[in-house]
Write an enzyme that holds these catalytic residues in place. Structure first.
Site, PDB file in Angstrom:
ATOM      1  N   HIS A   1       0.550  -1.261   0.668  1.00  0.00           N
ATOM      2  CA  HIS A   1       0.206  -0.100   0.302  1.00  0.00           C
ATOM      3  C   HIS A   1       1.183   1.524   0.271  1.00  0.00           C
ATOM      4  O   HIS A   1       0.431   2.675  -0.560  1.00  0.00           O
ATOM      5  CB  HIS A   1      -0.853  -0.139   1.517  1.00  0.00           C
ATOM      6  CG  HIS A   1      -2.015   1.144   1.462  1.00  0.00           C
ATOM      7  ND1 HIS A   1      -2.919   1.559   0.737  1.00  0.00           N
ATOM      8  CD2 HIS A   1      -1.353   2.009   2.200  1.00  0.00           C
ATOM      9  CE1 HIS A   1      -3.414   2.756   1.157  1.00  0.00           C
ATOM     10  NE2 HIS A   1      -2.446   2.975   2.143  1.00  0.00           N
TER      11      HIS A   1
ATOM     12  N   ASP B   1     -10.972   2.852   7.730  1.00  0.00           N
ATOM     13  CA  ASP B   1     -10.856   3.961   7.697  1.00  0.00           C
ATOM     14  C   ASP B   1     -10.676   4.655   7.337  1.00  0.00           C
ATOM     15  O   ASP B   1     -10.112   5.043   5.864  1.00  0.00           O
ATOM     16  CB  ASP B   1      -9.418   4.323   8.386  1.00  0.00           C
ATOM     17  CG  ASP B   1      -8.869   5.172   8.951  1.00  0.00           C
ATOM     18  OD1 ASP B   1      -9.184   5.676   9.655  1.00  0.00           O
ATOM     19  OD2 ASP B   1      -7.423   5.263   8.473  1.00  0.00           O
TER      20      ASP B   1
HETATM   21 MN    MN Z   1      -5.495   4.248   7.833  1.00  0.00          MN
END
Ligand code: MN
Length: 440
Positions: free
Chosen positions: A148, A247
């Site tokens: 990521h 998130d």
């Molecule tokens: Mn995050």
């Protein structure tokens, strides 16, 4: 060496429960799992209290405490599980968590003499609603997926994707706990300042790039005193358990605000957790070997231990699904966007705990870490739309013909997680789900 030293009779894959739904194949909550939540009957005046999932039922821990059929550490633990928030139970430490798990396992197992009494304390999951399992004092978001970090880094800084500290420091920032809610809490599209790369000035309005982040949430059980770091050898003992964590992020707000101090309003408008905390002990069969590529810097001594090498990783499958408003109107099932696995994380949970406290910072019971978006090595294992749509330049086409670069109003995002392997019971996490609503 392996994780067999962590296993006990509660992990025995041959165990089954007198609650028959727990014995079904692919049930998230078999008797080997026993995760914790805070619940009450839907739309009732009842107080929230602790519960443990078994099959499609919840064991009401307040009612179980009142029966007074457990003793010793297990009964002492139950007393604190009767509260609406589990912080005090989580602060008791491993000895008590383990005693309660063992007592629950024995009494929920097929053939238990306590079946008649405990069946009075059981509520169907379809009849309950959840609150946050504990008061989350502080929330720290890590950035532990190198896949990521590299692919996002390429979009924000094509010439310099992975910053030089990444392979040395478990990167994190202090997030906002007040906007963390439990699965099912829908939220409005945030507004804020954004600036398109070609614009000369920023503008204000609803974010056009709302995204999800596929993460796990890590709950601290017993904390540490200020000035007294938790060593990596002791780190796992401080971790109560793990949940699924979305998130939500506004990428256009993030892109304009993040330098030099990191994310701020692009993250603090909403985050959502699954209701059930799967305990560290339940996950023992899935703790696995952790390695660091020999071509990379090896961890500094405070981030290195034999135990972390042998069982620092967690083999946890993660999945993201989407149901758009028109899919729901047409009664179509959610469709999968991507899958990844927490075992591909560059840093382990123990390294996060050791790093967080190495300067003397004190963790408290109920503090939560986000793992950071968990993307795998392959492009279809991306844990965010930012990656899947190549920063909005390559729309994703859904089976019903709709396309997405980022989330649209009415999109419901669901995340699931499960651990599965030969020789151990499958352990599920349930799900975390929430819908993005139109801006005010
Ligand atoms: Mn995050």
């Amino acid at each position: 060496m392996s994780n067999t030293n962590l296993l006990n009779e509660t992990h025995n894959p041959a165990l089954s429960s007198w609650i028959e739904s727990a014995n079904l194949e692919n049930c998230d909550f078999p008797i080997q799992n026993l995760p914790f939540a805070s619940f009450k009957r839907k739309a009732s005046d009842e107080a929230f209290r602790g519960g443990v999932a078994i099959g499609d039922q919840v064991v009401d821990l307040q009612a179980l405490f009142a029966l007074n059929i457990f003793d010793g550490d297990a009964q002492a633990a139950l007393e604190l599980c009767a509260q609406a928030q589990l912080n005090a139970f989580m602060a008791m430490g491993k000895q008590y968590w383990s005693a309660l798990r063992k007592a629950l396992s024995l009494s929920l197992a097929k053939g238990s003499s306590l079946e008649a009494q405990i069946s009075q304390c059981v509520v169907s999951q379809s009849d309950v609603e959840y609150s946050l399992p504990c008061q989350i004092g502080d929330y720290t978001d890590f950035y532990t997926s190198i896949h990521h970090a590299t692919s996002v880094g390429k979009k924000f800084r094509p010439d310099n994707p992975l910053l030089p500290n990444y392979k040395w420091v478990p990167i994190g920032y202090h997030g906002r706990s007040s906007s963390i809610e439990v699965s099912g809490s829908d939220f409005k599209r945030p507004k804020g300042q954004t600036k398109a790369p070609t614009a000369t000035e920023p503008s204000f309005g609803p974010s056009k790039r709302v995204d999800y982040e596929l993460e796990v949430g890590i709950f601290i059980g017993n904390g540490n005193d200020l000035g007294e770091p938790i060593s990596i050898e002791n780190a796992d003992d401080h971790v109560f358990g793990i949940c699924l964590f979305n998130d939500w992020s506004a990428r256009d707000i993030q892109g304009w605000e993040y330098q030099p101090l990191g994310p701020f309003l692009s993250k603090s408008f909403a985050s959502t957790i699954s209701p059930w905390i799967v305990t560290s002990e339940a996950l023992a069969p899935y703790k696995s070997e952790w390695t660091r590529d020999l071509a990379d810097p090896q961890p500094m001594p405070y981030l290195e231990s034999e135990q972390n090498r042998e069982q620092g990783s967690l083999d946890l499958n993660l999945q993201v699904l989407i149901a758009t408003e028109s899919m729901r109107n047409a009664q179509q099932e959610p469709v999968k966007l991507s899958e990844s696995n927490f075992k591909d994380s560059y840093w382990t949970v123990a390294q996060m705990v050791a790093h967080h406290t190495v300067n003397g910072c004190n963790l408290r019971s109920g503090d939560m870490f986000g793992s950071g978006t968990q993307s795998g090595p392959n492009p279809d294992e991306a844990g965010s739309m930012l990656e899947l749509s190549n920063a909005g330049s390559e729309p994703i086409t859904l089976p019903n013909g709709e396309t997405r670069t980022f989330l649209e109003d009415g999109d419901c995002v669901t995340m699931k997680g499960w651990c599965k392997k030969d020789g151990a019971a499958r352990i599920g996490f349930g799900e975390v789900s929430a819908t993005l609503l139109a801006a005010n």
